[in-house]
Motif scaffolding. Structure first.
Motif, PDB file in Angstrom:
ATOM      1  N   PRO A 105      -5.683  16.012  -7.215  1.00  0.00           N
ATOM      2  CA  PRO A 105      -4.413  16.035  -6.475  1.00  0.00           C
ATOM      3  C   PRO A 105      -3.798  17.431  -6.393  1.00  0.00           C
ATOM      4  O   PRO A 105      -3.831  18.197  -7.355  1.00  0.00           O
ATOM      5  CB  PRO A 105      -3.511  15.090  -7.285  1.00  0.00           C
ATOM      6  N   THR A 239       7.351   9.880  -9.952  1.00  0.00           N
ATOM      7  CA  THR A 239       7.151   9.475  -8.559  1.00  0.00           C
ATOM      8  C   THR A 239       5.982   8.506  -8.414  1.00  0.00           C
ATOM      9  O   THR A 239       4.959   8.630  -9.104  1.00  0.00           O
ATOM     10  CB  THR A 239       6.922  10.688  -7.640  1.00  0.00           C
ATOM     11  N   LEU A 240       6.137   7.543  -7.514  1.00  0.00           N
ATOM     12  CA  LEU A 240       5.075   6.598  -7.186  1.00  0.00           C
ATOM     13  C   LEU A 240       4.580   6.793  -5.762  1.00  0.00           C
ATOM     14  O   LEU A 240       3.644   6.125  -5.328  1.00  0.00           O
ATOM     15  CB  LEU A 240       5.567   5.154  -7.377  1.00  0.00           C
ATOM     16  N   ASP A 241       5.223   7.691  -5.038  1.00  0.00           N
ATOM     17  CA  ASP A 241       4.848   7.962  -3.653  1.00  0.00           C
ATOM     18  C   ASP A 241       3.663   8.931  -3.647  1.00  0.00           C
ATOM     19  O   ASP A 241       3.768  10.046  -4.157  1.00  0.00           O
ATOM     20  CB  ASP A 241       6.042   8.574  -2.914  1.00  0.00           C
ATOM     21  N   GLN A 242       2.544   8.517  -3.045  1.00  0.00           N
ATOM     22  CA  GLN A 242       1.324   9.307  -3.131  1.00  0.00           C
ATOM     23  C   GLN A 242       1.459  10.670  -2.461  1.00  0.00           C
ATOM     24  O   GLN A 242       1.008  11.684  -2.990  1.00  0.00           O
ATOM     25  CB  GLN A 242       0.154   8.546  -2.498  1.00  0.00           C
ATOM     26  N   LYS A 243       2.089  10.724  -1.283  1.00  0.00           N
ATOM     27  CA  LYS A 243       2.255  12.012  -0.605  1.00  0.00           C
ATOM     28  C   LYS A 243       3.147  12.945  -1.408  1.00  0.00           C
ATOM     29  O   LYS A 243       2.861  14.135  -1.565  1.00  0.00           O
ATOM     30  CB  LYS A 243       2.830  11.825   0.800  1.00  0.00           C
ATOM     31  N   LYS A 244       4.251  12.395  -1.920  1.00  0.00           N
ATOM     32  CA  LYS A 244       5.144  13.208  -2.740  1.00  0.00           C
ATOM     33  C   LYS A 244       4.429  13.690  -4.002  1.00  0.00           C
ATOM     34  O   LYS A 244       4.621  14.828  -4.443  1.00  0.00           O
ATOM     35  CB  LYS A 244       6.394  12.404  -3.113  1.00  0.00           C
ATOM     36  N   TYR A 245       3.603  12.819  -4.562  1.00  0.00           N
ATOM     37  CA  TYR A 245       2.827  13.160  -5.756  1.00  0.00           C
ATOM     38  C   TYR A 245       1.928  14.368  -5.475  1.00  0.00           C
ATOM     39  O   TYR A 245       1.897  15.334  -6.248  1.00  0.00           O
ATOM     40  CB  TYR A 245       1.993  11.952  -6.158  1.00  0.00           C
ATOM     41  N   GLU A 246       1.217  14.334  -4.340  1.00  0.00           N
ATOM     42  CA  GLU A 246       0.358  15.456  -3.943  1.00  0.00           C
ATOM     43  C   GLU A 246       1.189  16.728  -3.741  1.00  0.00           C
ATOM     44  O   GLU A 246       0.821  17.809  -4.201  1.00  0.00           O
ATOM     45  CB  GLU A 246      -0.377  15.114  -2.648  1.00  0.00           C
ATOM     46  N   TRP A 249       2.410  18.187  -7.069  1.00  0.00           N
ATOM     47  CA  TRP A 249       1.350  18.871  -7.800  1.00  0.00           C
ATOM     48  C   TRP A 249       1.054  20.234  -7.168  1.00  0.00           C
ATOM     49  O   TRP A 249       0.828  21.231  -7.860  1.00  0.00           O
ATOM     50  CB  TRP A 249       0.075  18.038  -7.846  1.00  0.00           C
TER      51      TRP A 249
END
Length: 302
Positions: A105, A239-246, A249
């Motif tokens: 990620p 965060t649980l939002d995948q785009k926000k997670y990326e 990172w």
């Protein structure tokens, strides 16, 4: 017979004697030079100051490691190509930002593109950075390199000493110090390391690796720990939002990249040397802490 991991200088001998090398299937073990001494001046979940001077935001404000120019100079003094050839037979895959890889990620290809300018071997640039930070022949930066053994990466202390020699060549006053695991752990918890460095070989993933080495929030006193890094890391943890997670990172990675929080080295293939007359194959990931796992998948030669 399973020979397990061998020091690089013995791998060729093993192959000449008929051994076969088998590598792990996953991107796992990676190495980096961890910088000790940049630690936030308070106890976790407590306002008590660790440095009696409460006006200081860090425990060791005078440590050479506190200056980002010093951390950059240490990176630019490392001859990574020579290390790879000498100790890894050229098999090490360069790390361009600690914990990050194109398969993980937050990867930003710009880190690889900028690496030569920001981290690449350039002793003269390293000397200038030290001079800009106020260090020179009359006032050298002093750093202690810890020599600690790791069974699953036999080359570690040879590489530590080679990097120490690189640093001496740019005018750093480098001391070498032997430390067993028990002594190191005790001193680390007591904050006895104010300007130290050593190679960490680990298979830890991003989330845990940051928590261990580069986050005050994790409660550890590992590598460089900065408030701006922890502000992003705190958001990553919730965060649980995948785009926000990326995106988070990538933001954390860019901050770490420009602050030179470590000296990234190599992704190291996890290899074992086996007697092909006895062992036909061994399928193992090579990305778990003990490295040589899943021994039930060793196939006996028939």
């Amino acid at each position: 017979v399973l020979f397990r991991s061998l020091p690089p200088d013995l791998v060729g001998q093993a192959e000449k004697s008929g051994a076969r090398l088998i590598a792990g299937k996953a991107q796992g073990l990676h190495t980096f030079m961890s910088f000790y001494g940049v630690w936030i001046n308070k106890k976790l979940n407590d306002q008590e100051q660790l440095n009696p001077d409460a006006s200081q935001p860090f425990v060791f404000p005078k440590s050479p490691m506190m200056d980002v120019r010093v951390r950059k100079a240490l990176n630019k003094a490392i001859n990574r190509d020579a290390l790879n050839k000498a100790f890894l037979s050229g098999k090490g895959e360069p790390i361009y930002n600690e914990y990050f890889h194109a398969t993980r990620p937050g990867w930003d290809p710009a880190w690889q593109q900028r690496f030569q300018a920001e981290y690449g071997y350039d002793p003269e640039a390293a000397k200038k950075l030290l001079a800009d930070a106020g260090y020179g022949p009359a006032n050298p930066a002093t750093i202690t390199v810890q020599l600690r053994p790791y069974g699953y990466f036999p080359a570690v202390n040879d590489m530590n000493e080679a990097i120490a020699a690189n640093w001496r060549s740019i005018g750093v006053d480098v001391k070498l110090e032997q430390a067993d695991s028990a002594t190191f752990t005790a001193k680390s918890r007591a904050l006895a390391y104010d300007s130290h460095a050593f190679i960490v070989p680990t298979s830890v993933r991003q989330w845990l690796g940051v928590g261990i080495y580069n986050s005050f929030l994790g409660g550890n006193r590992g590598g460089v720990q900065l408030p701006e890094l922890d502000a992003v890391y705190a958001d990553i943890k919730t965060t649980l939002d995948q785009k926000k997670y990326e995106d988070l990172w990538r933001k954390w990675g860019e901050l770490a990249y420009t602050q030179y929080v470590s000296a990234p080295l190599f992704w190291v293939p996890s290899e074992v040397a086996v007697d092909p007359n006895l062992i036909a194959d061994y399928v193992f990931p090579g990305s778990i802490s003990s490295t040589y796992t899943h021994v039930e998948y060793i196939t006996i030669a028939r």
